[in-house]
Scaffold this motif. Structure first.
Motif, PDB file in Angstrom:
ATOM      1  N   VAL A 107       0.832  -1.194   0.000  1.00  0.00           N
ATOM      2  CA  VAL A 107       0.000   0.000   0.000  1.00  0.00           C
ATOM      3  C   VAL A 107       0.873   1.254   0.000  1.00  0.00           C
ATOM      4  CG1 VAL A 107      -1.958  -1.134   1.109  1.00  0.00           C
ATOM      5  CG2 VAL A 107      -0.194  -0.037   2.528  1.00  0.00           C
ATOM      6  N   ASP A 108       0.255   2.358  -0.388  1.00  0.00           N
ATOM      7  CA  ASP A 108       0.950   3.637  -0.488  1.00  0.00           C
ATOM      8  C   ASP A 108       0.810   4.474   0.775  1.00  0.00           C
ATOM      9  OD1 ASP A 108       1.639   3.454  -3.435  1.00  0.00           O
ATOM     10  OD2 ASP A 108      -0.538   3.232  -3.495  1.00  0.00           O
ATOM     11  N   GLY A 109       0.044   3.994   1.725  1.00  0.00           N
ATOM     12  CA  GLY A 109      -0.157   4.741   2.958  1.00  0.00           C
ATOM     13  C   GLY A 109      -1.311   4.147   3.743  1.00  0.00           C
ATOM     14  N   PHE A 110      -1.873   4.960   4.656  1.00  0.00           N
ATOM     15  CA  PHE A 110      -2.885   4.443   5.571  1.00  0.00           C
ATOM     16  C   PHE A 110      -3.936   5.495   5.899  1.00  0.00           C
ATOM     17  CE2 PHE A 110       1.121   2.310   6.407  1.00  0.00           C
ATOM     18  CZ  PHE A 110       0.766   0.974   6.273  1.00  0.00           C
ATOM     19  N   LEU A 111      -5.169   5.018   6.105  1.00  0.00           N
ATOM     20  CA  LEU A 111      -6.218   5.809   6.735  1.00  0.00           C
ATOM     21  C   LEU A 111      -6.335   5.317   8.165  1.00  0.00           C
ATOM     22  CD1 LEU A 111      -8.713   7.731   6.801  1.00  0.00           C
ATOM     23  CD2 LEU A 111     -10.076   5.762   6.071  1.00  0.00           C
ATOM     24  N   LEU A 112      -6.080   6.197   9.112  1.00  0.00           N
ATOM     25  CA  LEU A 112      -6.188   5.851  10.527  1.00  0.00           C
ATOM     26  C   LEU A 112      -7.586   6.250  10.992  1.00  0.00           C
ATOM     27  CD1 LEU A 112      -4.314   4.666  12.767  1.00  0.00           C
ATOM     28  CD2 LEU A 112      -3.885   7.022  13.478  1.00  0.00           C
ATOM     29  N   ARG A 113      -8.528   5.302  10.886  1.00  0.00           N
ATOM     30  CA  ARG A 113      -9.923   5.608  11.221  1.00  0.00           C
ATOM     31  C   ARG A 113     -10.115   5.660  12.731  1.00  0.00           C
ATOM     32  NH1 ARG A 113     -13.466   1.169  12.376  1.00  0.00           N
ATOM     33  NH2 ARG A 113     -15.182   2.446  11.550  1.00  0.00           N
ATOM     34  N   ARG A 114     -11.192   6.319  13.135  1.00  0.00           N
ATOM     35  CA  ARG A 114     -11.510   6.530  14.542  1.00  0.00           C
ATOM     36  C   ARG A 114     -10.307   7.113  15.289  1.00  0.00           C
ATOM     37  NH1 ARG A 114     -14.820   1.925  17.447  1.00  0.00           N
ATOM     38  NH2 ARG A 114     -13.012   0.621  16.980  1.00  0.00           N
ATOM     39  N   CYS A 115      -9.694   8.101  14.636  1.00  0.00           N
ATOM     40  CA  CYS A 115      -8.552   8.780  15.240  1.00  0.00           C
ATOM     41  C   CYS A 115      -9.048   9.745  16.318  1.00  0.00           C
ATOM     42  CB  CYS A 115      -7.786   9.542  14.160  1.00  0.00           C
ATOM     43  SG  CYS A 115      -6.212  10.238  14.715  1.00  0.00           S
ATOM     44  N   PRO A 116      -8.397   9.798  17.465  1.00  0.00           N
ATOM     45  CA  PRO A 116      -8.830  10.746  18.494  1.00  0.00           C
ATOM     46  C   PRO A 116      -8.652  12.188  18.035  1.00  0.00           C
ATOM     47  CG  PRO A 116      -6.742   9.734  19.097  1.00  0.00           C
ATOM     48  CD  PRO A 116      -7.239   8.996  17.888  1.00  0.00           C
ATOM     49  N   THR A 117      -9.308  13.094  18.740  1.00  0.00           N
ATOM     50  CA  THR A 117      -9.304  14.500  18.344  1.00  0.00           C
ATOM     51  C   THR A 117      -8.746  15.440  19.396  1.00  0.00           C
ATOM     52  OG1 THR A 117     -11.549  14.823  19.206  1.00  0.00           O
ATOM     53  CG2 THR A 117     -11.353  14.137  16.894  1.00  0.00           C
ATOM     54  N   HIS A 118      -8.660  15.003  20.642  1.00  0.00           N
ATOM     55  CA  HIS A 118      -8.315  15.919  21.725  1.00  0.00           C
ATOM     56  C   HIS A 118      -6.803  16.061  21.900  1.00  0.00           C
ATOM     57  CE1 HIS A 118      -8.955  11.850  23.269  1.00  0.00           C
ATOM     58  NE2 HIS A 118      -8.031  12.102  24.171  1.00  0.00           N
ATOM     59  N   HIS A 119      -6.419  17.126  22.556  1.00  0.00           N
ATOM     60  CA  HIS A 119      -5.000  17.472  22.715  1.00  0.00           C
ATOM     61  C   HIS A 119      -4.228  16.400  23.471  1.00  0.00           C
ATOM     62  CE1 HIS A 119      -1.562  19.514  24.732  1.00  0.00           C
ATOM     63  NE2 HIS A 119      -1.445  20.094  23.556  1.00  0.00           N
ATOM     64  N   GLU A 120      -4.867  15.789  24.476  1.00  0.00           N
ATOM     65  CA  GLU A 120      -4.170  14.815  25.310  1.00  0.00           C
ATOM     66  C   GLU A 120      -3.729  13.583  24.528  1.00  0.00           C
ATOM     67  OE1 GLU A 120      -6.423  17.579  27.683  1.00  0.00           O
ATOM     68  OE2 GLU A 120      -7.002  16.271  25.997  1.00  0.00           O
ATOM     69  N   ALA A 121      -4.389  13.284  23.416  1.00  0.00           N
ATOM     70  CA  ALA A 121      -4.041  12.100  22.623  1.00  0.00           C
ATOM     71  C   ALA A 121      -2.963  12.382  21.586  1.00  0.00           C
ATOM     72  CB  ALA A 121      -5.287  11.551  21.934  1.00  0.00           C
ATOM     73  N   LEU A 122      -2.529  13.615  21.457  1.00  0.00           N
ATOM     74  CA  LEU A 122      -1.537  13.969  20.442  1.00  0.00           C
ATOM     75  C   LEU A 122      -0.248  13.149  20.543  1.00  0.00           C
ATOM     76  CD1 LEU A 122      -1.792  17.852  20.049  1.00  0.00           C
ATOM     77  CD2 LEU A 122      -1.721  16.191  18.181  1.00  0.00           C
ATOM     78  N   PRO A 123       0.332  12.960  21.722  1.00  0.00           N
ATOM     79  CA  PRO A 123       1.581  12.180  21.779  1.00  0.00           C
ATOM     80  C   PRO A 123       1.436  10.767  21.223  1.00  0.00           C
ATOM     81  CG  PRO A 123       1.274  13.402  23.818  1.00  0.00           C
ATOM     82  CD  PRO A 123      -0.007  13.536  23.037  1.00  0.00           C
ATOM     83  N   GLY A 124       0.318  10.100  21.515  1.00  0.00           N
ATOM     84  CA  GLY A 124       0.121   8.750  21.011  1.00  0.00           C
ATOM     85  C   GLY A 124      -0.015   8.716  19.500  1.00  0.00           C
ATOM     86  N   VAL A 125      -0.762   9.660  18.938  1.00  0.00           N
ATOM     87  CA  VAL A 125      -0.929   9.700  17.486  1.00  0.00           C
ATOM     88  C   VAL A 125       0.377  10.129  16.830  1.00  0.00           C
ATOM     89  CG1 VAL A 125      -2.222  10.730  15.580  1.00  0.00           C
ATOM     90  CG2 VAL A 125      -3.398  10.139  17.703  1.00  0.00           C
TER      91      VAL A 125
END
Length: 249
Positions: A107-125
């Protein structure tokens, strides 16, 4: 074992300007005509998502290999679908699925579905994004938030899905002010339950909201019981005629 003879560098081009990002049709065995339509010359497709069985599956699927090869030979990016489960999916599980997508389908890349939106989850993403790019240097990464996330997510991916939902919500939706700092090529909108007669209106809203990649369908989620993205919209040829140079059949 089935395999692809194409490599990631064989994807020669993608449609320039506004175009379609396909969230993921049904399995090619059930929707072969729809997958074939995406590879027709002139189809305004930026990318299409492959979902074998809630991810890459447990072994290479010959039907999926054939569909992926056809798309990539037509210059269409193919993305593997990974489920972030709103930040609850372990990093190692995401990387394992990504490796299988790359090994089996290139594949040429990825769709990361159900990705979190809040600031606290930024490090994990951020960790996930870096891990995916380490696996594939040319990775095209789309974060499937479905709504406007914290603006910090814009630095982590090539594109963000900032709307995913019904036409009844989309026609009155507002865009976050921070998106004006980025070009339309950074944003995607997915709209279901869109009647044929409102197609031009939806295209205007997408343009006003600054999103270059979209997917519109007249299919609905039937109250959340079905996936509206699995089936091609009844007005696919109209979308092609407005944005591409393909010939309707």
């Amino acid at each position: 074992m089935p395999y692809l003879t194409a490599t990631a560098t064989d994807t020669r081009h993608t449609h320039a300007g506004p175009g379609v990002g396909v969230p993921g049709y049904a399995h090619p065995l059930l929707a072969s005509d729809q997958w074939n339509a995406l590879a027709r010359p002139g189809a305004p497709v930026h990318w299409a998502v492959l979902n074998v069985h809630d991810g890459p599956g447990i072994c290479p699927d010959p039907r999926c290999l054939e569909a992926v090869g056809q798309l990539r030979n037509a210059g269409v990016r193919v993305l593997g679908r990974l489920d972030a489960a709103y930040g609850r999916r372990p990093f190692d599980a995401l990387m394992s699925d990504a490796r299988r997508y790359l090994d089996w389908y290139r594949v040429d890349g990825f769709l990361l579905r159900r990705c979190p939106t809040h600031h606290e989850a930024l490090p994990g993403v951020r960790r996930t994004s870096a891990g995916l790019r380490d696996l594939h240097a040319g990775c095209h990464l789309v974060l499937g938030h479905g709504t406007h996330p914290h603006p910090g997510y814009a630095a982590l991916a090539d594109q963000l899905v900032t709307f995913s939902g019904p036409w009844s919500d989309y026609r009155w939706s507002q865009v976050a002010e921070w998106t004006a700092d980025h070009p339309p090529e950074r944003f995607c909108h997915f709209v279901h339950g869109l009647p044929r007669g409102h197609l031009d209106e939806a295209l205007r809203i997408t343009r006003w909201h600054g999103a270059a990649t979209f997917y519109f369908t007249d299919r609905t989620d039937r109250g959340g019981t079905v996936d509206p993205w699995e089936t091609m919209p009844g007005y696919w040829d109209e979308i092609v005629s407005r944005l591409g140079t393909g010939v309707s059949e």
